[in-house]
Design a protein around this motif. Sequence first.
Motif, mmCIF file in Angstrom:
data_model
loop_
_atom_site.group_PDB
_atom_site.id
_atom_site.type_symbol
_atom_site.label_atom_id
_atom_site.label_comp_id
_atom_site.label_asym_id
_atom_site.label_seq_id
_atom_site.Cartn_x
_atom_site.Cartn_y
_atom_site.Cartn_z
ATOM 1 N N ALA A 164 0.836 -1.193 0.000
ATOM 2 C CA ALA A 164 0.000 0.000 0.000
ATOM 3 C C ALA A 164 0.875 1.248 0.000
ATOM 4 C CB ALA A 164 -0.927 -0.010 1.211
ATOM 5 N N ARG A 165 1.910 1.206 0.824
ATOM 6 C CA ARG A 165 2.819 2.356 0.889
ATOM 7 C C ARG A 165 3.467 2.615 -0.468
ATOM 8 N NH1 ARG A 165 5.819 5.368 4.175
ATOM 9 N NH2 ARG A 165 5.038 4.426 6.076
ATOM 10 N N ALA A 166 3.980 1.541 -1.078
ATOM 11 C CA ALA A 166 4.660 1.692 -2.368
ATOM 12 C C ALA A 166 3.711 2.273 -3.407
ATOM 13 C CB ALA A 166 5.211 0.342 -2.822
ATOM 14 N N ALA A 167 2.459 1.803 -3.393
ATOM 15 C CA ALA A 167 1.496 2.278 -4.386
ATOM 16 C C ALA A 167 1.217 3.768 -4.199
ATOM 17 C CB ALA A 167 0.203 1.474 -4.275
ATOM 18 N N VAL A 168 1.124 4.189 -2.963
ATOM 19 C CA VAL A 168 0.823 5.605 -2.709
ATOM 20 C C VAL A 168 2.050 6.468 -3.010
ATOM 21 C CG1 VAL A 168 0.091 7.282 -0.977
ATOM 22 C CG2 VAL A 168 -0.954 5.012 -1.019
ATOM 23 N N GLU A 169 3.218 5.962 -2.618
ATOM 24 C CA GLU A 169 4.448 6.731 -2.864
ATOM 25 C C GLU A 169 4.699 6.941 -4.351
ATOM 26 O OE1 GLU A 169 7.161 5.833 1.106
ATOM 27 O OE2 GLU A 169 7.376 4.517 -0.636
ATOM 28 N N ALA A 170 4.200 6.013 -5.156
ATOM 29 C CA ALA A 170 4.462 6.093 -6.599
ATOM 30 C C ALA A 170 3.599 7.163 -7.278
ATOM 31 C CB ALA A 170 4.209 4.727 -7.237
ATOM 32 N N ILE A 171 2.648 7.720 -6.551
ATOM 33 C CA ILE A 171 1.741 8.689 -7.178
ATOM 34 C C ILE A 171 2.402 10.062 -7.253
ATOM 35 C CG2 ILE A 171 -0.481 9.887 -6.918
ATOM 36 C CD1 ILE A 171 -1.469 7.307 -5.508
ATOM 37 N N ASP A 172 2.349 10.638 -8.414
ATOM 38 C CA ASP A 172 2.895 11.971 -8.641
ATOM 39 C C ASP A 172 2.226 12.975 -7.726
ATOM 40 O OD1 ASP A 172 4.921 12.197 -10.296
ATOM 41 O OD2 ASP A 172 3.805 13.000 -12.022
ATOM 42 N N GLY A 173 3.015 13.768 -7.033
ATOM 43 C CA GLY A 173 2.428 14.789 -6.170
ATOM 44 C C GLY A 173 2.385 14.378 -4.707
ATOM 45 N N VAL A 174 2.553 13.079 -4.445
ATOM 46 C CA VAL A 174 2.596 12.633 -3.050
ATOM 47 C C VAL A 174 4.023 12.843 -2.533
ATOM 48 C CG1 VAL A 174 2.441 10.637 -1.509
ATOM 49 C CG2 VAL A 174 0.733 10.956 -3.303
ATOM 50 N N THR A 175 4.162 13.655 -1.501
ATOM 51 C CA THR A 175 5.511 13.962 -1.006
ATOM 52 C C THR A 175 5.908 13.087 0.168
ATOM 53 O OG1 THR A 175 4.521 15.712 0.330
ATOM 54 C CG2 THR A 175 5.494 16.366 -1.775
ATOM 55 N N SER A 176 4.941 12.649 0.958
ATOM 56 C CA SER A 176 5.272 11.727 2.043
ATOM 57 C C SER A 176 4.043 10.898 2.382
ATOM 58 C CB SER A 176 5.744 12.481 3.283
ATOM 59 O OG SER A 176 4.671 13.180 3.862
ATOM 60 N N VAL A 177 4.295 9.730 2.955
ATOM 61 C CA VAL A 177 3.200 8.821 3.302
ATOM 62 C C VAL A 177 3.386 8.363 4.741
ATOM 63 C CG1 VAL A 177 2.031 6.662 2.733
ATOM 64 C CG2 VAL A 177 3.155 7.971 0.925
ATOM 65 N N LYS A 178 2.377 8.574 5.523
ATOM 66 C CA LYS A 178 2.444 8.089 6.899
ATOM 67 C C LYS A 178 1.273 7.134 7.113
ATOM 68 C CE LYS A 178 4.395 9.634 11.018
ATOM 69 N NZ LYS A 178 5.207 10.673 11.605
ATOM 70 N N ILE A 179 1.601 5.896 7.465
ATOM 71 C CA ILE A 179 0.544 4.899 7.647
ATOM 72 C C ILE A 179 0.512 4.480 9.112
ATOM 73 C CG2 ILE A 179 -0.324 2.635 6.949
ATOM 74 C CD1 ILE A 179 1.206 2.932 4.355
ATOM 75 N N ASN A 180 -0.649 4.581 9.677
ATOM 76 C CA ASN A 180 -0.816 4.161 11.056
ATOM 77 C C ASN A 180 -1.497 2.793 11.048
ATOM 78 O OD1 ASN A 180 -1.502 4.083 13.838
ATOM 79 N ND2 ASN A 180 -1.253 6.310 13.836
ATOM 80 N N VAL A 181 -0.732 1.759 11.332
ATOM 81 C CA VAL A 181 -1.293 0.409 11.235
ATOM 82 C C VAL A 181 -2.103 0.094 12.487
ATOM 83 C CG1 VAL A 181 -0.761 -2.040 11.027
ATOM 84 C CG2 VAL A 181 0.601 -0.353 9.811
ATOM 85 N N GLN A 182 -3.291 -0.416 12.260
ATOM 86 C CA GLN A 182 -4.159 -0.777 13.371
ATOM 87 C C GLN A 182 -4.327 -2.281 13.383
ATOM 88 O OE1 GLN A 182 -7.633 1.750 12.403
ATOM 89 N NE2 GLN A 182 -8.023 1.423 14.577
ATOM 90 N N LEU A 183 -4.149 -2.887 14.531
ATOM 91 C CA LEU A 183 -4.433 -4.308 14.647
ATOM 92 C C LEU A 183 -5.776 -4.414 15.370
ATOM 93 C CD1 LEU A 183 -0.938 -5.582 15.810
ATOM 94 C CD2 LEU A 183 -1.756 -5.186 13.499
ATOM 95 N N PRO A 184 -6.732 -5.128 14.816
ATOM 96 C CA PRO A 184 -8.068 -5.110 15.400
ATOM 97 C C PRO A 184 -8.135 -5.748 16.777
ATOM 98 C CG PRO A 184 -7.958 -6.683 13.593
ATOM 99 C CD PRO A 184 -6.647 -5.969 13.627
#
Length: 367
Positions: free
Chosen positions: A61-81
């Motif tokens: 998911a991170r790689a896919a978002v980072e690959a988008i033009d215009g995205v400068t940083s990605v912060k993912i908060n992982v939740q375990l249910p």
Amino acid sequence: MSSEDLRRSIMAALARLRHPVSGRDLVAGGHVQNLEVDEKGAARFQFLLRPEDPGDLVKEARAAVEAIDGVTSVKINVQLPQMTPSGGGGRQGGLQPGSVPAPTPQPGVLSGVRHVIAVSSGKGGVGKSMVAANVAAAFAQRGHRVGLMDADIYGPNIPLMFGVQRRPSVTGEKGKELIEPLEAHGVKLMSLGFLLEEDQPAIMRGPLISGILKQFLEQVDWGDLDVMVVDMPPGTGDAQLSLVQTIDLDGAVMVTTPQQVATGDVRRGIRMFERVNTRVLGIVENMSGMACPHCAEVVDVFGSGGGEKLAAEMDVPFLGRVPLDPAVASAGDAGAPTVISAPRSAAAAALDAIVATLEEKLGAGAA
Ligand SMILES: Nc1ncnc2c1ncn2[C@@H]1O[C@H](COP(=O)(O)OP(=O)(O)OP(=O)(O)O)[C@@H](O)[C@H]1O
Ligand SMILES: [Mg+2]
């Protein structure tokens, strides 16, 4: 591209990714929540990782978002249910099932803080607090605004290492009170230990960590900081995991001793951080050889080098070795971390070199 357009592109990219088992896309499968994109192109969202999900899903998911033009940083908060009972770690042993409340992701808890790094270890007594204290002090010596948060509720000792024993004061009007951090050697200090009564049994403390930490962090008047260092409780159980999720870390430093390398605790620790998508900034091998009190030489007593091998094997950086050094022991009496009380000691030199590397890893000028 406007942030709204960017938001749509990100959702579309995530909707193109399929879960390897269920075959559903990640958005339809309910994995992606609360996506926010600011005008600078910084994206953040929560990612629900169920026990049956492969950990790689977050990376993809991170790689896919980072690959988008215009995205400068990605912060993912992982939740375990749902979290399983503690498997190991902490001095206190496992917590009872269900005693740890499910973590709620807390974006913005430390909004004035640019980088949050945790110092962690598989087992206690390996020098985690010593490393955390010196990393904080060395960042301050390098001109950064630094906070040090003692999250080790089993034995908080950071304030003592900085020679302060006061209780923090509270300012602000009723209902909007703020706790003022203590300050020493250029570092703002706060300890979860201040919240606990001295005679509170350790078993009561685990559930407290995750339950009160967010509120506690929000009520501390940290101000703007370049770096916040968190001295974690030892272990890799639920308490540590929910702490990691509450704080929204930039990265983790793992401390080990040459003897601990073989035990698997460090591996477990690294996997814990990887599972919640927290970058492992590297491994520090502490008590690695002994600094000769009469010369600058470091003598290899118990064998060293295991930390470096482990780092290579786990594909994480090796940050350096800190020798057993009498200057570390006397730093406690001096009430100042070794990089301040004995800057020319072998341990201080090693610790400062580690901080130089961390500074670089966090980004030039950004830390
Ligand atoms: N490189 C070193 N040289 C000499 N003494 C050291 C060194 N590293 C740590 N120590 C000493 O070892 C003891 C344990 O270190 P520290 O308290 O930092 O470990 P810890 O991992 O935080 O332990 P705990 O699990 O109890 O919180 C302390 O007395 C500390 O002064
Ligand atoms: Mg400690």
